[in-house]
Design a protein around this motif. Structure first.
Motif, PDB file in Angstrom:
ATOM      1  N   GLY A 105      -0.472   9.453   7.115  1.00 14.86           N
ATOM      2  CA  GLY A 105      -0.581   8.044   7.455  1.00 14.86           C
ATOM      3  C   GLY A 105      -0.173   7.161   6.290  1.00 14.86           C
ATOM      4  O   GLY A 105       0.880   7.348   5.674  1.00 14.86           O
ATOM      5  N   LYS A 106      -1.027   6.215   5.936  1.00 18.01           N
ATOM      6  CA  LYS A 106      -0.737   5.295   4.835  1.00 18.01           C
ATOM      7  C   LYS A 106      -1.186   5.835   3.489  1.00 18.01           C
ATOM      8  O   LYS A 106      -1.037   5.165   2.457  1.00 18.01           O
ATOM      9  CB  LYS A 106      -1.415   3.952   5.098  1.00 18.01           C
ATOM     10  CG  LYS A 106      -2.923   4.027   5.154  1.00 18.01           C
ATOM     11  CD  LYS A 106      -3.558   2.690   5.528  1.00 18.01           C
ATOM     12  CE  LYS A 106      -3.366   1.661   4.442  1.00 18.01           C
ATOM     13  NZ  LYS A 106      -4.066   0.408   4.732  1.00 18.01           N
ATOM     14  N   PHE A 107      -1.739   7.057   3.478  1.00 23.68           N
ATOM     15  CA  PHE A 107      -2.263   7.628   2.243  1.00 23.68           C
ATOM     16  C   PHE A 107      -1.279   8.629   1.644  1.00 23.68           C
ATOM     17  O   PHE A 107      -0.674   9.438   2.348  1.00 23.68           O
ATOM     18  CB  PHE A 107      -3.606   8.328   2.505  1.00 23.68           C
ATOM     19  CG  PHE A 107      -4.678   7.399   2.950  1.00 23.68           C
ATOM     20  CD1 PHE A 107      -5.358   6.609   2.038  1.00 23.68           C
ATOM     21  CD2 PHE A 107      -5.002   7.281   4.294  1.00 23.68           C
ATOM     22  CE1 PHE A 107      -6.356   5.741   2.454  1.00 23.68           C
ATOM     23  CE2 PHE A 107      -5.992   6.413   4.725  1.00 23.68           C
ATOM     24  CZ  PHE A 107      -6.667   5.629   3.793  1.00 23.68           C
ATOM     25  N   SER A 108      -1.153   8.567   0.333  1.00 21.94           N
ATOM     26  CA  SER A 108      -0.245   9.456  -0.384  1.00 21.94           C
ATOM     27  C   SER A 108      -0.925  10.791  -0.670  1.00 21.94           C
ATOM     28  O   SER A 108      -2.131  10.945  -0.490  1.00 21.94           O
ATOM     29  CB  SER A 108       0.164   8.814  -1.716  1.00 21.94           C
ATOM     30  OG  SER A 108      -0.971   8.731  -2.588  1.00 21.94           O
TER      31      SER A 108
ATOM     32  N   ASP B 269      -6.056   3.011  10.800  1.00 18.00           N
ATOM     33  CA  ASP B 269      -5.242   3.785   9.868  1.00 18.00           C
ATOM     34  C   ASP B 269      -5.694   3.616   8.420  1.00 18.00           C
ATOM     35  O   ASP B 269      -5.120   4.229   7.517  1.00 18.00           O
ATOM     36  CB  ASP B 269      -3.761   3.425  10.002  1.00 18.00           C
ATOM     37  CG  ASP B 269      -3.476   1.961   9.683  1.00 18.00           C
ATOM     38  OD1 ASP B 269      -4.425   1.227   9.316  1.00 18.00           O
ATOM     39  OD2 ASP B 269      -2.306   1.561   9.817  1.00 18.00           O
ATOM     40  N   ASP B 270      -6.731   2.769   8.163  1.00 17.86           N
ATOM     41  CA  ASP B 270      -7.238   2.665   6.801  1.00 17.86           C
ATOM     42  C   ASP B 270      -8.353   3.680   6.535  1.00 17.86           C
ATOM     43  O   ASP B 270      -9.022   3.635   5.497  1.00 17.86           O
ATOM     44  CB  ASP B 270      -7.728   1.252   6.493  1.00 17.86           C
ATOM     45  CG  ASP B 270      -8.838   0.809   7.422  1.00 17.86           C
ATOM     46  OD1 ASP B 270      -9.104   1.503   8.430  1.00 17.86           O
ATOM     47  OD2 ASP B 270      -9.447  -0.242   7.139  1.00 17.86           O
TER      48      ASP B 270
END
Length: 435
Positions: free
Chosen positions: A20-23, A115-116
């Motif tokens: 998702g938005k996380f690396s 998505d957070d």
């Protein structure tokens, strides 16, 4: 605390993939934070000590995993598992310690949540060496599965919610770990009284002769205490077996079917209810059978009451001493003309990587380092009866036992049960039954 945290973190297998938005860096950082959180719960001496004579962990050991699979596991452990601890009273250790087994964490995507949130699928095994007030030791194990939903909190993380979670717990020990140093140091491992080399040879020869039998009728009887008064209960199974062909078809208590293939290595029972996949596992959609694996090494949940006929026979592969004995009326009725007491080394069975592996660990986990099997042999030198205890006398008013009886030994094999396809079998450890 720091030693447990280090052990926990060093045991975690991380899959640092971006999601998702996380690396990938975010995932690794969150995993290490989660490891510290769970390690803190396991290092909390509030649930490893007791202010009373009785050990809370001896009573509640199997439930440890339930509390750890909840949000704020530390609070749950101190507040619910051991409510007697209060007011800062000094406590004594009820268990020598906790052992960290295999751990793994990997990111997963859940489109039904914002998505957070970072979803981490967690799988972990732990071992607990528990000591009761009487000094009696057991080994407990827990296998925890949970999806932790994490959110950023400043430069760190916090648990926002717990998604799917399930656990197994009970007698056993984590995969790949040896028996703890000192466990069973004072156990009696001496040869059985009156042991002779001749008796040992005759028991071994009877096992070999029995495995050449094409067909027989098998009966298994499990006797146990139903309550603290010592009232006896009993369950039984009966059917046909081919020791030579390696298959059997039994029904327990006249209804519950169990079939065996591959010399007892494949142990199948009809699925009872809807099967749901555990976290991180998959279950065939059309599964109608469930498996039980007697060869599992260091199984998280073990069973000393296993009535698999091939396991009963395999246990005798690990006899270290034997003595002649007078046949009981029950043994004589089954056709026994010569009888023995055969002593099995539980450690040998546990580390055998064979059919008796899981049963061996069941014995070790309940502090039974030897198991005496009462054996009856017929005039042809074939086994017709085996009886062993399922619990040490110190754990039960009426120690349980499992007796297996072979009758009508013959040269013709019985009909082999139809073998289910692989896609109809839910493998042990991958599922739980919907309530």
């Amino acid at each position: 605390m720091s030693s447990i945290t280090d052990a926990f973190r060093s045991s975690v297998e991380i899959s640092p993939a971006a999601t998702g938005k996380f690396s990938a860096t975010d995932v690794e950082d969150a995993t290490r934070w989660l490891g510290g959180y769970l390690a803190e719960a396991h290092a909390d001496r509030d649930w490893l000590c007791s202010t009373s004579k009785d050990s809370p962990t001896e009573v509640f050991g199997p439930g440890l995993s339930e509390w750890l699979a909840t949000k704020d596991g530390k609070r749950q452990l101190t507040g619910s598992l051991e409510p007697r601890l209060n007011g800062g009273k000094p406590c004594k250790w009820a268990a020598p310690g906790v052992v960290i087994g295999s751990q793994s964490v990997k990111p997963v995507l859940d489109p039904d949540y914002p998505d957070d949130l970072l979803d981490l699928e967690y799988k972990g095994q732990f071992g607990y060496r528990l000591t009761g007030a009487s000094g009696f030791e057991t080994l407990q194990a827990g296998d925890f599965r949970a999806v932790y939903k994490l959110t950023r909190k400043g430069s760190g993380w916090e648990i926002w919610a717990i998604g799917q979670n399930n656990y197994w717990g009970g007698l056993g020990w984590p995969d790949g770990l040896d028996i703890p140093d000192g466990y069973g140091a004072n156990a009696d491992r001496s040869p059985v009284k009156g042991a002779t080399p001749t008796a040992w040879s005759e028991v071994s020869a009877s096992l070999k002769a029995t495995r050449k039998v094409a067909g027989a009728d098998w009966q298994s009887v499990h006797t146990f205490a139903t309550d603290s008064s010592g009232k006896k209960g009993q369950s039984s199974g009966a059917g046909t077996i081919s020791p030579k062909g390696g298959f059997a078809d039994l029904r327990f208590d006249g209804k519950d079917r169990e079939i065996f293939f591959d010399g007892g290595r494949l142990d199948l029972s009809p699925a009872d209810g809807a099967l749901l996949a555990r976290v991180g596992e998959a279950v065939p959609k059309k599964a109608t059978w469930t498996s039980f694996d007697p060869t599992r090494s260091h199984a998280v949940f073990t069973s000393a009451t296993d009535t698999n006929p091939f396991v009963q026979l395999a246990l005798l592969d690990h006899v270290t001493s034997a003595a002649g004995a007078e046949c009981t009326p029950e043994q004589a009725k089954s056709g026994g003309v010569k009888c023995y007491v055969a002593r099995v080394a539980a450690t040998n069975a546990a580390y055998s990587d064979g059919l008796a592996t899981r049963l061996g660990w069941s014995l070790l986990a309940s502090h039974q380092f030897v198991s005496d099997v009462h054996v009856a042999v017929n005039a042809k030198g074939q086994l017709v009866s085996t009886t062993r205890a399922t619990s040490p006398p110190s754990q039960s008013v009426v120690p349980g036992s499992v007796t297996g009886t072979l009758r009508n030994l013959r040269d013709q094999a019985p009909a082999m049960p139809e073998r289910p396809n692989d896609d109809a079998i839910a493998k042990e450890g991958t599922f739980y039954v919907a309530q």
